[in-house]
Design a protein around this motif. Structure first.
Motif, short mmCIF file in Angstrom:
data_model
loop_
_atom_site.label_atom_id
_atom_site.label_comp_id
_atom_site.label_asym_id
_atom_site.label_seq_id
_atom_site.Cartn_x
_atom_site.Cartn_y
_atom_site.Cartn_z
N GLU A 4 -4.97 9.25 -25.24
CA GLU A 4 -6.25 9.95 -25.38
C GLU A 4 -7.22 9.16 -26.27
O GLU A 4 -8.42 9.20 -26.08
CB GLU A 4 -6.07 11.36 -25.93
CG GLU A 4 -5.46 12.32 -24.95
CD GLU A 4 -3.93 12.24 -24.90
OE1 GLU A 4 -3.32 11.62 -25.80
OE2 GLU A 4 -3.35 12.77 -23.95
N THR A 30 -4.12 10.62 -19.37
CA THR A 30 -4.39 11.90 -20.02
C THR A 30 -4.06 13.03 -19.05
O THR A 30 -4.09 12.85 -17.84
CB THR A 30 -5.87 11.99 -20.46
OG1 THR A 30 -6.69 11.81 -19.31
CG2 THR A 30 -6.20 10.95 -21.50
N TRP A 54 -11.51 14.40 -19.03
CA TRP A 54 -12.11 14.40 -20.36
C TRP A 54 -13.17 15.48 -20.51
O TRP A 54 -13.33 16.07 -21.57
CB TRP A 54 -12.68 13.02 -20.69
CG TRP A 54 -13.82 12.60 -19.81
CD1 TRP A 54 -13.72 11.92 -18.64
CD2 TRP A 54 -15.20 12.84 -20.01
NE1 TRP A 54 -14.95 11.72 -18.10
CE2 TRP A 54 -15.89 12.27 -18.92
CE3 TRP A 54 -15.93 13.49 -21.01
CZ2 TRP A 54 -17.27 12.33 -18.79
CZ3 TRP A 54 -17.31 13.55 -20.89
CH2 TRP A 54 -17.96 12.98 -19.80
N THR A 61 -15.67 12.82 -27.37
CA THR A 61 -15.43 11.77 -26.38
C THR A 61 -16.74 11.13 -25.96
O THR A 61 -16.83 9.90 -25.86
CB THR A 61 -14.69 12.34 -25.15
OG1 THR A 61 -13.43 12.85 -25.58
CG2 THR A 61 -14.47 11.27 -24.09
#
Length: 176
Positions: free
Chosen positions: A3, A129, A133, A144
């Motif tokens: 991540e 991930t 996101w 992010t």
């Protein structure tokens, strides 16, 4: 761990779009850069590769997963190899055409930046991930986006701006 690499890979994906779209429209600088490095090239080939760049960039931004990360990593590994080849052969002096513009000379910093994105994307492909996101909630999504923006800016600086700030670039500009 993966991540933490996501913003760098997303920044690389944005640069794929920023670099690929101009090459689709006008591939000449990249054609010249590839030829000066001793590689076969044509406008059709450069346009096809640029379309791949754009599609991979979109895939990595919209739904980063194992395959999008792998494609991003492989593209950036290829870019790194091209920049290192251009530096070794010494043919590309003014521009490699990497960003679809005439003033992007290949440098060791350029190779390091593309190599870093390649490594991050390939690691992310091994351990992707769990969710997109943008589906992680407001706080993580904001972090992010901020990290991606900062890293994208730094990558752009390393590849496109820093090479123009060297002593050699200043001497070249005075001669023009």
């Amino acid at each position: 761990m993966s991540e933490g690499l996501l913003p760098l890979v997303l920044a690389g994906a944005v640069l794929l779009l920023v670099a690929g779209l101009p090459k689709v429209v006008d591939p000449r600088d990249t054609v010249r850069g590839m030829r000066s490095a001793g590689l076969p090239s044509s406008p059709a080939l450069v346009r096809a590769l640029a379309v791949v760049e754009v599609l991979v960039g979109l895939a990595a931004l919209l739904g980063p997963g194992r395959w999008a990360a792998l494609a991003t990593g492989l593209l950036y590994a290829g870019f790194t190899g091209f920049v290192l080849l251009a530096l070794r052969r010494g043919g590309v002096v003014e521009s490699c055409g990497c960003l679809g513009q005439a003033d992007t000379p290949p440098t060791r910093g350029h190779a390091a930046a593309t190599g870093l994105v390649a490594a991050a994307a390939l690691i992310l492909a091994i351990a992707p991930t769990e969710e997109a996101w943008w589906a992680a909630g407001a706080g993580p999504t904001t972090v992010t986006l901020l990290a991606t923006t900062l890293l994208g800016f730094l990558l752009w600086q390393a590849v496109a701006v820093l090479p123009t700030a060297t002593a050699a670039a200043a001497r070249s500009a005075r001669r023009a």
